[in-house]
Design an enzyme around this catalytic site. Structure first.
Site, short mmCIF file in Angstrom:
data_model
loop_
_atom_site.label_atom_id
_atom_site.label_comp_id
_atom_site.label_asym_id
_atom_site.label_seq_id
_atom_site.Cartn_x
_atom_site.Cartn_y
_atom_site.Cartn_z
CG LEU A 17 63.15 -67.06 41.86
CD1 LEU A 17 62.08 -67.39 42.90
CD2 LEU A 17 64.10 -68.23 41.68
CG ASP A 36 61.83 -55.59 37.56
OD1 ASP A 36 61.88 -56.80 37.83
OD2 ASP A 36 62.37 -54.71 38.30
CB VAL A 60 53.77 -54.92 41.02
CG1 VAL A 60 54.39 -55.60 39.80
CG2 VAL A 60 54.67 -55.02 42.25
CB CYS A 86 58.70 -63.17 39.76
SG CYS A 86 58.50 -64.88 39.24
CE1 TYR A 161 59.96 -62.15 50.86
CE2 TYR A 161 60.16 -64.13 52.20
CZ TYR A 161 60.23 -63.51 50.97
OH TYR A 161 60.57 -64.22 49.84
CE LYS A 165 57.27 -63.38 48.90
NZ LYS A 165 57.11 -63.18 47.46
CB THR A 196 67.77 -65.11 42.95
OG1 THR A 196 67.40 -64.64 44.24
CG2 THR A 196 66.98 -66.37 42.60
N1 LIG Z 1 65.46 -66.17 46.07
C1 LIG Z 1 64.85 -66.83 47.02
O1 LIG Z 1 65.47 -67.58 47.78
C2 LIG Z 1 63.35 -66.74 47.18
C3 LIG Z 1 62.75 -67.61 48.09
C4 LIG Z 1 61.38 -67.55 48.27
C5 LIG Z 1 60.64 -66.64 47.56
N2 LIG Z 1 61.26 -65.80 46.70
C6 LIG Z 1 60.41 -64.84 46.01
O2 LIG Z 1 60.60 -64.96 44.62
C7 LIG Z 1 60.37 -63.71 43.98
C8 LIG Z 1 61.56 -63.40 43.10
O3 LIG Z 1 62.70 -63.29 43.92
P1 LIG Z 1 64.19 -63.28 43.35
O4 LIG Z 1 64.99 -64.07 44.31
O5 LIG Z 1 64.17 -63.61 41.93
O6 LIG Z 1 64.55 -61.75 43.61
P2 LIG Z 1 65.20 -60.64 42.66
O7 LIG Z 1 65.53 -59.51 43.58
O8 LIG Z 1 66.26 -61.21 41.81
O9 LIG Z 1 63.98 -60.22 41.72
C9 LIG Z 1 62.90 -59.47 42.20
C10 LIG Z 1 62.53 -58.44 41.14
O10 LIG Z 1 61.37 -57.72 41.60
C11 LIG Z 1 61.54 -56.37 41.18
N3 LIG Z 1 60.69 -55.48 41.96
C12 LIG Z 1 60.86 -55.08 43.24
N4 LIG Z 1 59.91 -54.18 43.58
C13 LIG Z 1 59.12 -54.02 42.48
C14 LIG Z 1 57.97 -53.23 42.19
N5 LIG Z 1 57.42 -52.42 43.13
N6 LIG Z 1 57.41 -53.32 40.97
C15 LIG Z 1 57.95 -54.13 40.02
N7 LIG Z 1 59.05 -54.89 40.23
C16 LIG Z 1 59.62 -54.85 41.45
C17 LIG Z 1 63.02 -56.10 41.35
O11 LIG Z 1 63.44 -54.96 40.63
C18 LIG Z 1 63.63 -57.40 40.88
O12 LIG Z 1 63.93 -57.35 39.49
C19 LIG Z 1 60.14 -62.70 45.11
O13 LIG Z 1 58.76 -62.51 45.28
C20 LIG Z 1 60.73 -63.39 46.31
O14 LIG Z 1 60.12 -62.97 47.51
C21 LIG Z 1 62.59 -65.82 46.49
#
Ligand SMILES: NC(=O)c1ccc[n+]([C@@H]2O[C@H](COP(=O)([O-])OP(=O)(O)OC[C@H]3O[C@@H](n4cnc5c(N)ncnc54)[C@H](O)[C@@H]3O)[C@@H](O)[C@H]2O)c1
Length: 255
Positions: A17, A36, A60, A86, A161, A165, A196
């Site tokens: 995202l 990241d 983060v 994100c 989780y 959230k 994703t």
């Molecule tokens: N994909 C979904 O269906 C979905 C649904 C609801 C919420 N989300 C939320 O959206 C956000 C993005 O999710 P996504 O699907 O793009 O996942 P993703 O795994 O593609 O991206 C998440 C990114 O966060 C980074 N990350 C993890 N720990 C970290 C840290 N300690 N410091 C810095 N970076 C860190 C990872 O390296 C990764 O690049 C997340 O918070 C996730 O919980 C995703």
């Protein structure tokens, strides 16, 4: 705020995202720094998106590292007027697992990355935005966090989780109320199930059943749809203090 003026810091910005949002910001004429811990994906994002994007290795969960990364962003871009949180991990596990009850370390780690990480960036970005001049809409900045529909109807195995959230959704209004003083808007997006890398790692039949569980449109969300909403929040100066579901009317079942 006009997209061409956007100087964004995006945590988790090298994947999923966050990366889709970085692409949209750059396509609209804005600039972004991506925070990241995935250096390889960070380098790939810089290669793909060119000089409007910079990668800054930042965990983060580390308060000082996030503060330093926001200062680095201000040096690199001249200022920062958008922050999008994100970075996140799924952290699935039952409280009473088959082998043993959930280790507190596991629970705490999910809270640290998802909730505390979002707080760290919100705080550091707010402090940096305070000294921005007001734009034509009278605002100095916009902060967007990413929760999940699991904040509201978490499934079995999502205690950590969902707690992380729900914490993000919960702090949105009090921080928006507080940051009204500095002319900064604070909002959260609660995505449903998006295609994703987080979801692409699941077996195909599970991805299909997840898509089929969405009432309409009956499919997984596209990362670009998340990016479109995030940009709309940046541009629409009356959206403040709220958590917006983006989910095709999905309501998660207990399991
Ligand atoms: N994909 C979904 O269906 C979905 C649904 C609801 C919420 N989300 C939320 O959206 C956000 C993005 O999710 P996504 O699907 O793009 O996942 P993703 O795994 O593609 O991206 C998440 C990114 O966060 C980074 N990350 C993890 N720990 C970290 C840290 N300690 N410091 C810095 N970076 C860190 C990872 O390296 C990764 O690049 C997340 O918070 C996730 O919980 C995703």
């Amino acid at each position: 705020m006009n997209i061409t003026e956007v100087k964004a810091v995006i945590s988790g910005g090298v994947s999923g995202l966050g990366l889709a949002l970085a692409r949209k910001v750059v396509a609209g004429g804005g600039q972004a720094v991506l925070l990241d811990v995935n250096d390889e994906a960070g380098a790939a994002a810089e290669d793909e998106l060119g000089t409007a994007v910079h990668y800054c290795h930042t965990d983060v969960t580390q308060e000082q590292a996030v503060t330093d990364a926001v200062k680095w962003t201000v040096n690199k871009l001249g200022s920062v007027n958008v922050a999008v949180c994100c970075a996140g991990v799924v952290g699935a596990g039952r409280v009473l697992g088959r082998e043993a009850p959930m280790a507190l370390d596991f629970f705490t780690k999910v809270i640290q990355i998802n909730l505390v990480g979002s707080f760290n960036l919100t705080k550091a970005a707010g402090a940096a935005m305070e000294s921005n001049p007001r734009n034509d809409d009278g605002e100095r900045g916009v902060i967007i966090s990413t929760a999940s529909v699991a904040a509201f109807e978490g499934q079995i195995g999502q205690a950590a989780y969902s707690a992380s959230k729900a914490g993000i959704a919960g702090m949105t209004l009090p921080i928006a109320r507080e940051f009204a003083r500095i002319d900064v808007r604070v909002n959260t997006i609660a995505p449903g199930i998006f295609m994703t890398p987080m979801v692409a790692g699941m077996p195909e039949h599970i991805q299909e059943s997840l898509g089929a569980s969405v009432p309409f449109p009956s499919r997984l969300g596209k990362a670009e749809e998340f990016a479109e909403l995030a940009v709309h929040i940046m541009e629409n100066s009356y959206i403040n203090g709220t958590t917006i579901r983006l989910d095709g009317a999905v309501r998660l079942s207990p399991k």
